[in-house]
Design a protein around this motif. Sequence first.
Motif, PDB file in Angstrom:
ATOM      1  N   GLN A  30     -68.595   6.514  20.786  1.00 33.06           N
ATOM      2  CA  GLN A  30     -69.583   5.456  21.012  1.00 33.06           C
ATOM      3  C   GLN A  30     -70.877   5.955  21.660  1.00 33.06           C
ATOM      4  O   GLN A  30     -71.877   5.261  21.661  1.00 33.06           O
ATOM      5  CB  GLN A  30     -68.961   4.358  21.876  1.00 33.06           C
ATOM      6  CG  GLN A  30     -67.807   3.651  21.172  1.00 33.06           C
ATOM      7  CD  GLN A  30     -67.195   2.558  22.031  1.00 33.06           C
ATOM      8  OE1 GLN A  30     -66.315   2.816  22.836  1.00 33.06           O
ATOM      9  NE2 GLN A  30     -67.664   1.337  21.877  1.00 33.06           N
ATOM     10  N   HIS A 131     -59.510   8.207  22.070  1.00 36.21           N
ATOM     11  CA  HIS A 131     -60.166   6.894  21.981  1.00 36.21           C
ATOM     12  C   HIS A 131     -60.618   6.665  20.534  1.00 36.21           C
ATOM     13  O   HIS A 131     -61.806   6.622  20.225  1.00 36.21           O
ATOM     14  CB  HIS A 131     -61.336   6.829  22.973  1.00 36.21           C
ATOM     15  CG  HIS A 131     -61.792   5.428  23.301  1.00 36.21           C
ATOM     16  ND1 HIS A 131     -61.958   4.965  24.588  1.00 36.21           N
ATOM     17  CD2 HIS A 131     -62.115   4.386  22.508  1.00 36.21           C
ATOM     18  CE1 HIS A 131     -62.375   3.705  24.572  1.00 36.21           C
ATOM     19  NE2 HIS A 131     -62.480   3.328  23.314  1.00 36.21           N
ATOM     20  N   TRP A 132     -59.630   6.659  19.608  1.00 36.17           N
ATOM     21  CA  TRP A 132     -59.784   6.137  18.243  1.00 36.17           C
ATOM     22  C   TRP A 132     -60.419   7.062  17.211  1.00 36.17           C
ATOM     23  O   TRP A 132     -60.494   6.704  16.035  1.00 36.17           O
ATOM     24  CB  TRP A 132     -60.597   4.840  18.229  1.00 36.17           C
ATOM     25  CG  TRP A 132     -60.085   3.753  19.105  1.00 36.17           C
ATOM     26  CD1 TRP A 132     -58.962   3.761  19.924  1.00 36.17           C
ATOM     27  CD2 TRP A 132     -60.665   2.454  19.271  1.00 36.17           C
ATOM     28  NE1 TRP A 132     -58.828   2.568  20.577  1.00 36.17           N
ATOM     29  CE2 TRP A 132     -59.875   1.744  20.205  1.00 36.17           C
ATOM     30  CE3 TRP A 132     -61.785   1.839  18.746  1.00 36.17           C
ATOM     31  CZ2 TRP A 132     -60.164   0.441  20.599  1.00 36.17           C
ATOM     32  CZ3 TRP A 132     -62.071   0.545  19.134  1.00 36.17           C
ATOM     33  CH2 TRP A 132     -61.265  -0.150  20.054  1.00 36.17           C
ATOM     34  N   GLN A 302     -57.154  -3.545  29.899  1.00 36.16           N
ATOM     35  CA  GLN A 302     -58.522  -3.806  29.482  1.00 36.16           C
ATOM     36  C   GLN A 302     -58.577  -5.246  28.990  1.00 36.16           C
ATOM     37  O   GLN A 302     -57.929  -5.594  28.010  1.00 36.16           O
ATOM     38  CB  GLN A 302     -58.921  -2.792  28.411  1.00 36.16           C
ATOM     39  CG  GLN A 302     -58.315  -1.426  28.756  1.00 36.16           C
ATOM     40  CD  GLN A 302     -58.992  -0.209  28.213  1.00 36.16           C
ATOM     41  OE1 GLN A 302     -59.183   0.753  28.957  1.00 36.16           O
ATOM     42  NE2 GLN A 302     -59.354  -0.207  26.948  1.00 36.16           N
ATOM     43  N   MET A 335     -70.173 -11.005  21.331  1.00 40.77           N
ATOM     44  CA  MET A 335     -68.994 -10.729  20.515  1.00 40.77           C
ATOM     45  C   MET A 335     -68.275 -12.017  20.105  1.00 40.77           C
ATOM     46  O   MET A 335     -67.219 -11.967  19.485  1.00 40.77           O
ATOM     47  CB  MET A 335     -68.005  -9.838  21.284  1.00 40.77           C
ATOM     48  CG  MET A 335     -68.541  -8.476  21.671  1.00 40.77           C
ATOM     49  SD  MET A 335     -68.859  -7.392  20.279  1.00 40.77           S
ATOM     50  CE  MET A 335     -67.205  -6.833  19.852  1.00 40.77           C
TER      51      MET A 335
HETATM   52  C1  GCO Z   1     -61.994  -0.846  23.870  1.00 42.77           C
HETATM   53  C2  GCO Z   1     -62.895  -0.201  23.498  1.00 42.77           C
HETATM   54  C3  GCO Z   1     -64.297  -0.151  23.751  1.00 42.77           C
HETATM   55  C4  GCO Z   1     -65.084  -1.338  23.290  1.00 42.77           C
HETATM   56  C5  GCO Z   1     -65.052  -2.441  24.288  1.00 42.77           C
HETATM   57  C6  GCO Z   1     -65.883  -3.642  23.895  1.00 42.77           C
HETATM   58  O1  GCO Z   1     -61.298  -0.022  24.473  1.00 42.77           O
HETATM   59  O2  GCO Z   1     -61.866  -1.975  23.465  1.00 42.77           O
HETATM   60  O3  GCO Z   1     -62.430   0.819  24.299  1.00 42.77           O
HETATM   61  O4  GCO Z   1     -64.516   0.960  22.998  1.00 42.77           O
HETATM   62  O5  GCO Z   1     -66.380  -0.937  23.101  1.00 42.77           O
HETATM   63  O6  GCO Z   1     -63.761  -2.883  24.461  1.00 42.77           O
HETATM   64  O7  GCO Z   1     -65.413  -4.164  22.701  1.00 42.77           O
END
Ligand code: GCO
Length: 452
Positions: A30, A131-132, A302, A335
Amino acid sequence: MASDTTNHPQLSKDLFGDDFAWGVSTAALQTEGSCDADGKGASIWDTFTQRTGKVLNGHKPDIACQFYDNYQRDIDLVKQLNIPNFRFSISWSRILPKGEGQVNQAGIDHYNRVIDYCFQQGIEPWLTIYHWDLPQALEDKGGWTNRDVVGHFKEFATICANSFGDRVTNWMVMNEPAVFTGAGYFLGIHAPGRKGLRNFLPAVHHAVLSIVAGAKVLRQLLPDAHIGTTFSCSHIEPYADKPRHIAAAKRADALINRLFIEPVLGLGYPTDELKALKGIYKYFEPGDEDNLSFDFDFIGLQNYTREIIKYSFFTPYLGASLVKAENRGVEITTMKWEVYPQSIYEILKKYNAYPQIRKIIITENGASFPDEVTGDAVHDKKRSDYIQANLQQILKAKQEGLKVSGYFVWTLTDNFEWAEGYHPRFGLIYIDFETQQRIIKGSGHWYANFLR
Ligand code: GCO
């Protein structure tokens, strides 16, 4: 900045205690840009964003915040905001361009410089291993649906531990597996854009095996490390007090909040609540039962919003659907997520109830709102209000004795928000993506004062 901030008089950092970890979170894909610099291989997000129609406005992560080249500029800002802990992730394809095999020393050297610079500035680095951004070469062999990914992830985690573990204490094995498997392998709206249960179920199982394999590697190589992993979660409520909606909300809860954490805690997959998950046993091999759980030092949660769930005959497997916040007449973010700070309190209560969890850290929380830029100031009162309202809820949880001991804002600077491109702005710091100029937003000034 006083006029930009609502007074929340009782909120002070001291109330959270001396050992509460305050931070800010980011992710490699990101922010870094420089997608093919210094021997980096392509990741699934580099290729996914080349496909038309996949990302809003056709935005790409190839420049992003230029964090790869200019990490010092943004780490200086972390320091300027008085933030003691900085969470970021390691790009797998910078270190193993093909995901396995040949190591790219330039990638390791890069992260060593970033880590060293954090320490020079008095900032504690918190590393997320994944991280993806899966290497595309592994996706070409099936990605998370191919069981071999577990061994490759273990190899990657081993290199990270050996390369950075002499200095880095705080580790998160993986970020939000529910999102990268759900959006990437079931709905097809995130990279790699695959769909259906036959992709989703093996991806889920291999992600859980990888979380545990990665954590075991860290524990073995770094016995003093502080090891966690992070999960997305949302407080869930049924649309109405009717049995069919209540049952639908329970199924959604199993999918959104329980699918990954319960096996990791030794409780197995929540197949009783969600029958469609039973197909996951097809992907088990002998011994897997013993490799699904790990005693983490902390669990990263999160949370951004709550979800209202109703029964839906038309949603396959789940029989449930979201009642969109935009149709509920509530305040929403860019969002389209409901602003509902009580969610984080409910989430803390929910996860606190698992006796297997030792400690909870909120590893992401934040909001995207349109920012008002006037000259060299950015007004984002809604964002600072959002953060303060969430902190009030966390404080309440903490004062009730719930095991929460850290808070990381998502995120430092505006950045590439996956399928939404650069449109949603989550940063404490504004970026003009044309010029790469940074402006600390009102929320950034607020957080800096709060942490002073
Ligand atoms: C997450 C993501 C982030 C996003 C954030 C907002 O872990 O969801 O780590 O990369 O940017 O959550 O959507």
